[in-house]
Write a protein that holds these residues in place. Structure first.
Motif, PDB file in Angstrom:
ATOM      1  N   GLY B  41       0.940  -1.230  -0.023  1.00 26.69           N
ATOM      2  CA  GLY B  41       0.001   0.012  -0.180  1.00 26.69           C
ATOM      3  C   GLY B  41       0.873   1.261   0.057  1.00 26.69           C
ATOM      4  O   GLY B  41       0.112   2.386   0.443  1.00 26.69           O
ATOM      5  N   LEU B  42       2.149   1.058  -0.294  1.00 31.47           N
ATOM      6  CA  LEU B  42       2.956   2.377  -0.244  1.00 31.47           C
ATOM      7  C   LEU B  42       2.640   3.299  -1.479  1.00 31.47           C
ATOM      8  O   LEU B  42       2.688   4.345  -1.425  1.00 31.47           O
ATOM      9  N   PHE B  43       2.267   2.526  -2.729  1.00 32.51           N
ATOM     10  CA  PHE B  43       1.818   3.476  -3.745  1.00 32.51           C
ATOM     11  C   PHE B  43       0.503   3.150  -3.953  1.00 32.51           C
ATOM     12  O   PHE B  43      -0.033   2.263  -3.901  1.00 32.51           O
ATOM     13  N   PRO B  44      -0.175   4.423  -4.268  1.00 28.93           N
ATOM     14  CA  PRO B  44      -1.632   4.390  -4.615  1.00 28.93           C
ATOM     15  C   PRO B  44      -1.690   3.616  -5.863  1.00 28.93           C
ATOM     16  O   PRO B  44      -0.937   3.798  -6.680  1.00 28.93           O
ATOM     17  N   PRO B  45      -2.830   2.856  -6.294  1.00 31.90           N
ATOM     18  CA  PRO B  45      -3.098   2.278  -7.323  1.00 31.90           C
ATOM     19  C   PRO B  45      -3.096   3.026  -8.828  1.00 31.90           C
ATOM     20  O   PRO B  45      -3.018   2.499  -9.767  1.00 31.90           O
ATOM     21  N   GLN B  46      -3.206   4.504  -8.601  1.00 32.71           N
ATOM     22  CA  GLN B  46      -3.556   5.235  -9.640  1.00 32.71           C
ATOM     23  C   GLN B  46      -1.958   5.266 -10.216  1.00 32.71           C
ATOM     24  O   GLN B  46      -1.619   5.756 -11.296  1.00 32.71           O
ATOM     25  N   ILE B  47      -0.815   5.335  -9.369  1.00 29.99           N
ATOM     26  CA  ILE B  47       0.455   5.220  -9.823  1.00 29.99           C
ATOM     27  C   ILE B  47       1.235   3.959 -10.193  1.00 29.99           C
ATOM     28  O   ILE B  47       1.965   4.039 -11.102  1.00 29.99           O
ATOM     29  N   LEU B  48       0.908   2.896  -9.398  1.00 26.21           N
ATOM     30  CA  LEU B  48       1.744   1.678  -9.848  1.00 26.21           C
ATOM     31  C   LEU B  48       0.629   0.508  -9.539  1.00 26.21           C
ATOM     32  O   LEU B  48       0.127   0.506  -8.464  1.00 26.21           O
ATOM     33  N   VAL B  49       0.621  -0.265 -10.554  1.00 25.06           N
ATOM     34  CA  VAL B  49      -0.382  -1.418 -10.292  1.00 25.06           C
ATOM     35  C   VAL B  49       0.363  -2.805 -10.381  1.00 25.06           C
ATOM     36  O   VAL B  49       1.556  -2.574 -10.803  1.00 25.06           O
ATOM     37  N   PRO B  50       0.109  -3.516  -9.457  1.00 27.23           N
ATOM     38  CA  PRO B  50       0.945  -4.834  -9.261  1.00 27.23           C
ATOM     39  C   PRO B  50       1.262  -5.697 -10.689  1.00 27.23           C
ATOM     40  O   PRO B  50       0.146  -5.463 -11.645  1.00 27.23           O
ATOM     41  N   PRO B  51       2.244  -6.379 -10.854  1.00 25.02           N
ATOM     42  CA  PRO B  51       2.371  -7.130 -12.201  1.00 25.02           C
ATOM     43  C   PRO B  51       1.157  -7.976 -12.571  1.00 25.02           C
ATOM     44  O   PRO B  51       0.649  -8.100 -13.613  1.00 25.02           O
ATOM     45  N   SER B  52       0.473  -8.420 -11.489  1.00 27.54           N
ATOM     46  CA  SER B  52      -0.611  -9.380 -11.530  1.00 27.54           C
ATOM     47  C   SER B  52      -1.733  -8.615 -12.300  1.00 27.54           C
ATOM     48  O   SER B  52      -2.315  -9.266 -13.154  1.00 27.54           O
TER      49      SER B  52
END
Lengths: 256, 264
Positions: B41-52
């Protein structure tokens, strides 16, 4: 015929034939009914206008500054990474596959992603330019260090050189021609990617931004002026660096 | 690749396994870190989404056929533009190298135009051709033309002078000269030129699609950026990298196959 062609003045005159014909054809097209073509005279007046308003100088300086800032960030990092990978096998094994994977993506293709992260502006453009200068510097420096002759390194071993001395006195001088080749390539890449990222982001000032604006305003004359400036500057930068490279490598036997 | 059997003969199978797996460690590690960073949860999902998520986006687009459409459109433009540009470049390079008259007439203008980044022609061509298919094909063709012409020119100029003298002794016609001497002698240079112009054409095509297109990998990324769909943008980065890699590898393979006789 053959003798005439080898005289430089004759060659120059013949070389001017095609551009002159092109300009004549251009002028004849422009004086027709369709107005898409701007006549050469209009291009000259557009150049004068852009020079007087100072726009052209401002845009050129902005682009040059961007390209060189990107180069001074990306190229040293690339040279350092390339040399480190060339000297230490583990670094090569660790970083090599990752960097080679990243390298496959067209540099301009990073723009949307980096634009999302850092916003559309100066920072994004600089990152893309730095990245595009990083890879040619890295690849060539790596190759330069990798192809240093073993016996030079062995001589260093006999003198009990430390790692730093080995880099300073053997590897760097021997790799220098390829390192400089890498930086020359990086320079060309910096120029292209600066223009490209300016075209795409259209932020601030710069030759790419001017081109984009000219396209929107349907100002063919302005666009052709900007394209010519791009071409001339790109050519001059390359020539300058080639001279620099030659004088830096005076001590080398003639290059193939 | 060729050194692998040698290495295998020298190393025991136990030692061989580790260096072979080593190249995969950093990407796997990076993917793991990336996934962890997103999970923390360090990065908001607008910035970085997981590889999955990126994989899911790729899967979703593949299932709906959208991905295939973009890839097919891009590859079609690449193929047609490259075929036109490379053929024209090769012909131009041959003409420039064989005739001193053509060289002195056309080489100044050629070398001037060559200095202009192809991408700088994009706004100009949009003005003349619009943003439809002809524009993208023309961009690819121009990008492929210049490296191809230069490589062909250099290749022919590298042919030793006395081979031409031999041709003269045998009274070869121009066609025979090209087929029997120039073609075999310049194959390596021309193939290298083909590889360079192929990868360059791909780079320029993606850039052109970013700027103006209704389909294609570049347009997919640009749409993703505008809609803040970071998973789509990342998927585009992966796909364009993969295609670039495969193109380069394929060309390398053709190059080494076709010039096998040289080292033999």
């Amino acid at each position: 015929m053959k003798n005439a062609l080898s005289r430089s003045s004759v060659r120059l005159a013949i070389g001017l034939v095609a551009p002159l014909l092109l300009i004549l054809w251009w002028q004849s097209q422009a004086s027709g009914a369709t107005a898409t073509f701007a006549p050469p005279a209009a291009i000259a007046s557009a150049l004068a206008e852009l020079l007087r308003s100072g726009d052209l100088v401002r845009d050129t300086l902005a682009t040059l500054q961007r390209a060189f800032t990107g180069l001074t960030i990306g190229a040293p990092l690339g040279v350092a990474a390339g040399i480190a990978m060339g000297i230490w096998k583990p670094v090569d094994r660790l970083l090599g596959p990752l960097l080679h994977a990243l390298r496959q993506v067209p540099m301009i293709g990073w723009l949307p992603l980096i634009g999302l992260w850092f916003g559309v502006g100066e920072g994004t453009e600089l990152i893309v330019v730095s990245m595009s200068t990083f890879f040619p510097s890295m690849l060539n420096s790596h190759a330069g260090v990798a192809q240093v002759e073993r016996r030079y390194v062995e001589v260093g071993g006999i003198y009990c050189f430390t790692t730093l001395q080995r880099i300073r006195f053997i590897l760097l001088p021997a790799a220098m021609p390829l390192v400089l080749t890498g930086i020359t390539q990086a320079l060309a890449f910096a120029w292209i990617s600066t223009i490209g990222s300016e075209l795409l982001t259209g932020a601030g000032s710069g030759l790419g931004v001017a081109m984009q604006t000219a396209q929107v305003q349907q100002r063919l004359d302005v666009m052709l002026v900007v394209i010519s400036v791009t071409a001339v500057l790109g050519f001059l930068i390359n020539q300058l660096f080639r001279r620099l490279r030659q004088s830096l490598l005076r001590w080398q036997p003639a290059q193939p | 690749m060729a050194s692998q059997p040698l290495a295998a003969a020298k190393a025991t199978s136990f030692r061989l396994k580790r260096p072979q797996l080593a190249p995969f460690a950093p990407p796997v590690l990076l993917l793991g870190l990336w996934q962890l960073a997103c999970a923390s949860g360090l990065f908001p999902p607008q910035i970085l989404v997981p590889p999955s998520e990126v994989a899911k986006a790729l899967g979703g687009m593949a299932a709906s056929g959208e991905l295939q459409r973009h890839v097919a459109d891009s590859l079609y433009r690449l193929l047609v533009g490259f075929a036109i540009g490379a053929t024209a470049g090769m012909a131009f390079g041959v003409a420039l190298a064989l005739s001193r008259l053509i060289e002195s007439v056309l080489s100044p203008i050629f070398h001037t135009l060559w200095q202009v980044p192809v991408i700088a022609f994009v706004p100009l061509m949009v003005m003349f051709l619009g943003i439809d298919e002809p524009f993208k094909i023309a961009v690819v063709a121009i990008a492929a033309f210049f490296p191809m012409a230069l490589a062909t020119f250099d290749g022919i100029r590298g042919v030793p002078r006395n081979w031409f003298d031999v041709a003269k002794v045998y009274r070869l016609t121009l066609l025979q000269l090209i087929r029997l001497i120039l073609l075999p002698a310049t194959v390596p240079a021309v193939l290298t030129g083909l590889r360079i112009s192929l990868t360059r054409a791909w780079v320029v095509l993606v850039a052109a699609e970013l700027l103006a297109a209704d389909s294609g990998i570049g347009q997919m990324m640009e749409m993703g950026r505008q809609l803040f769909q970071i998973d789509v943008v990342l998927a585009g980065v992966v796909v364009s990298g993969l295609i670039g890699f495969l193109l380069d590898r394929g060309a390398c393979w053709v190059e080494s196959r076709a010039t096998r006789w040289r080292t033999a």
